[in-house]
Design a protein around this motif. Structure first.
Motif, short mmCIF file in Angstrom:
data_model
loop_
_atom_site.label_atom_id
_atom_site.label_comp_id
_atom_site.label_asym_id
_atom_site.label_seq_id
_atom_site.Cartn_x
_atom_site.Cartn_y
_atom_site.Cartn_z
N GLN A 168 39.43 10.53 30.97
CA GLN A 168 39.05 9.95 29.68
C GLN A 168 39.03 11.01 28.58
O GLN A 168 38.22 10.98 27.65
CB GLN A 168 37.72 9.21 29.79
CG GLN A 168 37.82 7.97 30.65
CD GLN A 168 36.71 6.96 30.43
OE1 GLN A 168 35.79 7.17 29.63
NE2 GLN A 168 36.79 5.86 31.15
N THR A 169 39.95 11.96 28.71
CA THR A 169 40.14 12.97 27.68
C THR A 169 41.02 12.40 26.57
O THR A 169 42.07 11.80 26.85
CB THR A 169 40.80 14.23 28.26
OG1 THR A 169 40.00 14.73 29.33
CG2 THR A 169 40.95 15.30 27.21
N VAL A 170 40.59 12.58 25.35
CA VAL A 170 41.35 12.12 24.18
C VAL A 170 41.64 13.35 23.32
O VAL A 170 40.72 14.00 22.82
CB VAL A 170 40.56 11.08 23.37
CG1 VAL A 170 41.37 10.64 22.14
CG2 VAL A 170 40.23 9.87 24.24
N ARG A 171 42.92 13.65 23.15
CA ARG A 171 43.32 14.81 22.35
C ARG A 171 44.11 14.35 21.12
O ARG A 171 45.03 13.56 21.25
CB ARG A 171 44.18 15.77 23.16
CG ARG A 171 43.44 16.53 24.24
CD ARG A 171 44.37 17.54 24.93
NE ARG A 171 43.64 18.41 25.84
CZ ARG A 171 43.44 18.14 27.12
NH1 ARG A 171 43.93 17.03 27.65
NH2 ARG A 171 42.75 18.97 27.89
N PHE A 172 43.75 14.89 19.99
CA PHE A 172 44.53 14.67 18.77
C PHE A 172 45.38 15.92 18.56
O PHE A 172 44.88 17.05 18.62
CB PHE A 172 43.63 14.43 17.57
CG PHE A 172 42.97 13.08 17.58
CD1 PHE A 172 43.62 11.98 17.04
CD2 PHE A 172 41.72 12.90 18.17
CE1 PHE A 172 43.03 10.72 17.06
CE2 PHE A 172 41.12 11.66 18.19
CZ PHE A 172 41.78 10.56 17.64
#
Length: 321
Positions: free
Chosen positions: A302-306
């Motif tokens: 559930q890692t979210v990278r921009f």
């Protein structure tokens, strides 16, 4: 799943976004979509995996590239289901409006629903509401439950919905209840994803839209702890038979996250083509450069990278920009 694939997949969406962004506001959605599709297919060839398109530009006889069943990738490495929308929001780009995206999701083979090209009723929510609402409830009940769970007054809720004639009854109910409505001109995937980004202020996404877009949005929401429930809406006997052919004996069944995107790991990437609720669009600068803004996510962690990236464009890319 190989986490190194995350960056490989976002390169694919960046290429498609850059290719289609040059058509922004030019009134030609077909060329915009064609540019995105061609660039996406080209960049897929360098991704070290064996992918099969399960959601794409259409059936083999309808789409020359990224058709359902087409094999993508380098041909070496693990096998994955691939769901793509090279340009989610063709009309948005043609008219120069907000929230157009280039989108890809990959999952272990056999996990992504091979959704037919028909409407799907949807209920999309973020992590705080995941698992606590039901698409089978009347809309009024859903709104009341959501307000209670979020400790909000109903008048403080914001609900997004596509601005379509088929949603006239939904919109009437929402206005009668007094919720704030965020009407979407297009952009079904972005609209559903927005519920998981607190900065958008959107609590729920309701109404019907494309079934393939529903699977893509479900993939993104699974990476963020959100939820999308869907129900296929066949409009005639032919579409009903297509549901049966894909193994859904009861098309009225509510499809859970497990039905839509399975239990395996997922990588989801999206790059903004035009600026929207959570991603900036492609921007062009001096020296033949383009700047992109993307999000890449993984379900397992559930890692979210921009990712904000500056690209030096090739000569042919400059000519179309």
């Amino acid at each position: 799943m190989h986490r190194d694939l995350s960056l490989e997949i976002v390169r694919v969406t960046e290429a498609a976004a850059i290719a289609s962004s040059s058509w922004t506001g030019k009134g030609n959605k077909h060329d915009a979509d064609g540019a995105a599709t061609s660039a996406m297919r080209e960049y897929f060839s360098a991704v070290p995996f064996r992918g099969t398109v399960v959601i794409g530009e259409g059936e083999m006889d309808e789409a020359p590239m990224l058709y359902i069943g087409e094999e993508v990738g380098s041909g070496v490495g693990p096998e994955f289901d691939v769901a793509v929308d090279p340009l989610e929001g063709t009309d948005i780009v043609a008219s120069g409006r907000n929230n157009a995206l280039s989108v890809v999701a990959i999952a272990e083979k056999g996990n992504l629903l091979h959704a037919p090209d028909m409407y799907m009723a949807k209920l999309a929510v973020g992590p705080r509401l995941a698992g606590k609402l039901s698409l089978e409830d009347p809309l009024e009940v859903t709104i009341q439950k959501a307000a209670s769970i979020l400790h909000k007054e109903i008048s403080e809720l914001t609900v997004s919905i596509l601005d379509r004639n088929r949603h006239a009854e939904h919109i009437m109910i929402l206005r009668k209840l007094g919720v704030k409505i965020y009407l979407l001109s297009d952009g079904d995937v972005a609209g559903a994803m927005a519920v998981a980004f607190p900065e958008t202020g959107i609590d729920l996404h309701v109404g019907s839209g494309g079934a393939p877009e529903g699977v893509l949005a479900a993939a993104a929401l699974r990476c963020m702890g959100g939820e999308l429930q869907g129900r296929l809406l066949p409009e005639n006997e032919e579409e009903h038979q297509r549901c049966l052919a894909m193994g859904i004996s009861d098309p009225s069944k509510v499809l859970s996250m497990r039905d839509l995107v399975g239990d395996s790991d997922i990588i989801f990437a999206a790059t903004g083509v035009t600026s929207g609720d959570f991603l900036h669009g492609v921007k062009y600068g001096w020296g033949g450069r383009a700047q992109t803004h993307s999000v890449v996510m993984r379900a397992e962690t559930q890692t979210v990278r921009f990712i904000q990236c500056v690209h030096q464009l090739h000569e042919e890319q400059r000519g179309s920009a």
